[in-house]
Design a protein around this motif. Structure first.
Motif, PDB file in Angstrom:
ATOM      1  N   LEU A  35      12.648  -7.510  15.400  1.00 23.43           N
ATOM      2  CA  LEU A  35      12.495  -6.231  16.099  1.00 23.43           C
ATOM      3  C   LEU A  35      12.958  -6.303  17.548  1.00 23.43           C
ATOM      4  N   GLY A  36      13.272  -7.474  18.018  1.00 26.09           N
ATOM      5  CA  GLY A  36      13.823  -7.611  19.354  1.00 26.09           C
ATOM      6  C   GLY A  36      12.818  -7.357  20.462  1.00 26.09           C
ATOM      7  N   ALA A  37      13.355  -6.952  21.606  1.00 24.16           N
ATOM      8  CA  ALA A  37      12.580  -6.845  22.843  1.00 24.16           C
ATOM      9  C   ALA A  37      11.648  -5.639  22.896  1.00 24.16           C
ATOM     10  N   ARG A  38      11.985  -4.562  22.216  1.00 27.97           N
ATOM     11  CA  ARG A  38      11.168  -3.342  22.245  1.00 27.97           C
ATOM     12  C   ARG A  38      11.328  -2.634  20.900  1.00 27.97           C
ATOM     13  N   ALA A  39      10.339  -1.786  20.587  1.00 29.25           N
ATOM     14  CA  ALA A  39      10.426  -0.974  19.376  1.00 29.25           C
ATOM     15  C   ALA A  39       9.758   0.372  19.599  1.00 29.25           C
ATOM     16  N   LEU A  40      10.393   1.397  19.067  1.00 31.86           N
ATOM     17  CA  LEU A  40       9.845   2.751  19.020  1.00 31.86           C
ATOM     18  C   LEU A  40       9.464   2.988  17.556  1.00 31.86           C
ATOM     19  N   TYR A  41       8.204   3.294  17.302  1.00 35.51           N
ATOM     20  CA  TYR A  41       7.684   3.444  15.952  1.00 35.51           C
ATOM     21  C   TYR A  41       7.759   4.906  15.546  1.00 35.51           C
ATOM     22  N   LEU A  42       8.395   5.185  14.425  1.00 34.34           N
ATOM     23  CA  LEU A  42       8.603   6.560  13.986  1.00 34.34           C
ATOM     24  C   LEU A  42       7.485   7.007  13.053  1.00 34.34           C
ATOM     25  N   PHE A  43       6.910   8.150  13.391  1.00 38.61           N
ATOM     26  CA  PHE A  43       5.807   8.740  12.639  1.00 38.61           C
ATOM     27  C   PHE A  43       6.224  10.124  12.137  1.00 38.61           C
ATOM     28  N   GLU A  44       5.495  10.604  11.132  1.00 38.08           N
ATOM     29  CA  GLU A  44       5.621  11.979  10.651  1.00 38.08           C
ATOM     30  C   GLU A  44       4.232  12.596  10.609  1.00 38.08           C
ATOM     31  N   PRO A  45       4.138  13.899  10.915  1.00 38.57           N
ATOM     32  CA  PRO A  45       2.833  14.560  10.799  1.00 38.57           C
ATOM     33  C   PRO A  45       2.317  14.440   9.361  1.00 38.57           C
ATOM     34  N   GLY A  46       1.058  14.123   9.212  1.00 40.20           N
ATOM     35  CA  GLY A  46       0.451  14.012   7.891  1.00 40.20           C
ATOM     36  C   GLY A  46       0.729  12.703   7.187  1.00 40.20           C
ATOM     37  N   ARG A  47       1.759  12.001   7.571  1.00 36.38           N
ATOM     38  CA  ARG A  47       2.115  10.725   6.951  1.00 36.38           C
ATOM     39  C   ARG A  47       1.753   9.553   7.865  1.00 36.38           C
ATOM     40  N   GLY A  48       1.819   9.795   9.154  1.00 38.39           N
ATOM     41  CA  GLY A  48       1.571   8.711  10.105  1.00 38.39           C
ATOM     42  C   GLY A  48       2.769   7.800  10.226  1.00 38.39           C
ATOM     43  N   ASP A  49       2.511   6.517  10.368  1.00 40.62           N
ATOM     44  CA  ASP A  49       3.573   5.520  10.551  1.00 40.62           C
ATOM     45  C   ASP A  49       4.441   5.456   9.299  1.00 40.62           C
ATOM     46  N   THR A  50       5.738   5.632   9.499  1.00 46.06           N
ATOM     47  CA  THR A  50       6.686   5.606   8.379  1.00 46.06           C
ATOM     48  C   THR A  50       7.231   4.208   8.122  1.00 46.06           C
ATOM     49  N   PHE A  51       6.921   3.255   8.988  1.00 42.49           N
ATOM     50  CA  PHE A  51       7.456   1.902   8.981  1.00 42.49           C
ATOM     51  C   PHE A  51       8.944   1.872   9.334  1.00 42.49           C
ATOM     52  N   LEU A  52       9.454   3.002   9.810  1.00 41.86           N
ATOM     53  CA  LEU A  52      10.804   3.058  10.369  1.00 41.86           C
ATOM     54  C   LEU A  52      10.693   2.817  11.860  1.00 41.86           C
ATOM     55  N   ARG A  53      11.678   2.155  12.430  1.00 43.48           N
ATOM     56  CA  ARG A  53      11.680   1.815  13.840  1.00 43.48           C
ATOM     57  C   ARG A  53      13.061   2.035  14.436  1.00 43.48           C
ATOM     58  N   ILE A  54      13.082   2.307  15.720  1.00 41.69           N
ATOM     59  CA  ILE A  54      14.283   2.138  16.523  1.00 41.69           C
ATOM     60  C   ILE A  54      13.944   0.944  17.391  1.00 41.69           C
ATOM     61  N   HIS A  55      14.706  -0.127  17.241  1.00 44.62           N
ATOM     62  CA  HIS A  55      14.296  -1.385  17.854  1.00 44.62           C
ATOM     63  C   HIS A  55      15.493  -2.169  18.363  1.00 44.62           C
ATOM     64  N   GLY A  56      15.178  -3.227  19.086  1.00 43.50           N
ATOM     65  CA  GLY A  56      16.201  -4.159  19.526  1.00 43.50           C
ATOM     66  C   GLY A  56      16.583  -5.071  18.377  1.00 43.50           C
ATOM     67  N   THR A  57      17.482  -5.990  18.651  1.00 43.13           N
ATOM     68  CA  THR A  57      17.858  -6.948  17.620  1.00 43.13           C
ATOM     69  C   THR A  57      18.238  -8.279  18.236  1.00 43.13           C
ATOM     70  N   ASN A  58      17.916  -9.337  17.507  1.00 47.19           N
ATOM     71  CA  ASN A  58      18.353 -10.675  17.894  1.00 47.19           C
ATOM     72  C   ASN A  58      19.663 -11.025  17.190  1.00 47.19           C
ATOM     73  N   ALA A  59      20.268 -10.043  16.541  1.00 48.00           N
ATOM     74  CA  ALA A  59      21.545 -10.216  15.836  1.00 48.00           C
ATOM     75  C   ALA A  59      22.512  -9.117  16.283  1.00 48.00           C
ATOM     76  N   PRO A  60      23.033  -9.211  17.508  1.00 43.89           N
ATOM     77  CA  PRO A  60      23.890  -8.133  18.016  1.00 43.89           C
ATOM     78  C   PRO A  60      25.153  -7.903  17.196  1.00 43.89           C
ATOM     79  N   ASN A  61      25.564  -8.881  16.406  1.00 44.18           N
ATOM     80  CA  ASN A  61      26.744  -8.698  15.555  1.00 44.18           C
ATOM     81  C   ASN A  61      26.515  -7.687  14.439  1.00 44.18           C
ATOM     82  N   THR A  62      25.257  -7.250  14.235  1.00 40.68           N
ATOM     83  CA  THR A  62      24.967  -6.255  13.198  1.00 40.68           C
ATOM     84  C   THR A  62      25.113  -4.815  13.700  1.00 40.68           C
ATOM     85  N   ILE A  63      25.341  -4.660  15.004  1.00 40.84           N
ATOM     86  CA  ILE A  63      25.536  -3.311  15.554  1.00 40.84           C
ATOM     87  C   ILE A  63      26.846  -2.761  14.993  1.00 40.84           C
ATOM     88  N   GLY A  64      26.813  -1.504  14.590  1.00 40.84           N
ATOM     89  CA  GLY A  64      28.001  -0.894  14.001  1.00 40.84           C
ATOM     90  C   GLY A  64      28.110  -1.139  12.511  1.00 40.84           C
TER      91      GLY A  64
END
Length: 186
Positions: free
Chosen positions: A122-151
């Motif tokens: 998950l890297g240096a930071r993570a934003l946790y994505l939620f939905e009303p009524g569902r709560g945590d979706t386990f989806l994230r916008i996060h950093g990565t320790n594998a920059p070659n995976t960008i794109g």
């Protein structure tokens, strides 16, 4: 057409036009940059365009900060509207039961979790994505320790940007910010 779908498709077209101007998957062409948007685009939102591998943080005055990102593999990317329900610095990570079932050789060893740090996916930071009524979706916008995976589409459904960029984005995005993971178009 549903109003939200119409708005999202218009924004997708607007931002995709910007993404289409980029010509290289790596290098300065994809450093974070301020780009123009229509003046009526709401500031304070995150938009991920998975087919262009771009993430936009919309700002006042018809502008957005554009980041190059990686997205979920085919069949694991989930489009929709979410909100930032939590933010964490150097977050711990635990693979979901579905991840362990899909690839036990890669994930079973981490079923009790992995502490945050430079080796954490998950890297240096993570934003946790939620939905009303569902709560945590386990989806994230996060950093990565594998920059070659960008794109590329390699994750288990999350969007990722390089660690230096997630630190910048983390500071910009407040809790409860709207997040739109647009559908794949290619």
């Amino acid at each position: 057409m549903h109003r939200r779908a119409f708005i999202a498709s218009g924004l997708t077209a607007l931002l995709a036009a910007d993404a289409a101007r980029a010509v290289s998957p790596r290098g300065p062409a994809f450093d974070p940059v301020v780009v123009r948007t229509r003046a009526d685009v709401m500031p304070g939102e995150l938009h991920v365009l998975p087919s262009a591998y771009m993430l936009y943080w919309t700002m006042p005055g018809g502008t957005a900060m554009r980041y190059r990102c990686g997205v979920g593999r085919p069949g694991l990317y989930e489009s929709g509207e979410f909100f930032v329900g939590a933010k964490k610095e150097w977050p711990s990570w635990t693979p979901t039961p579905e991840m362990i079932e899909r690839d036990p050789a890669a994930y079973k060893q981490y079923e009790d979790g992995m502490p945050g740090g430079v080796d954490n996916p998950l890297g240096a930071r993570a934003l946790y994505l939620f939905e009303p009524g569902r709560g945590d979706t386990f989806l994230r916008i996060h950093g990565t320790n594998a920059p070659n995976t960008i794109g590329s589409a390699v994750s288990n459904g999350c969007a990722r940007i390089i660690n230096d960029e997630i630190v910048d984005l983390y500071e910009r995005v407040p809790l409860k910010a709207r997040v739109v993971l647009h559908p794949k178009t290619i």
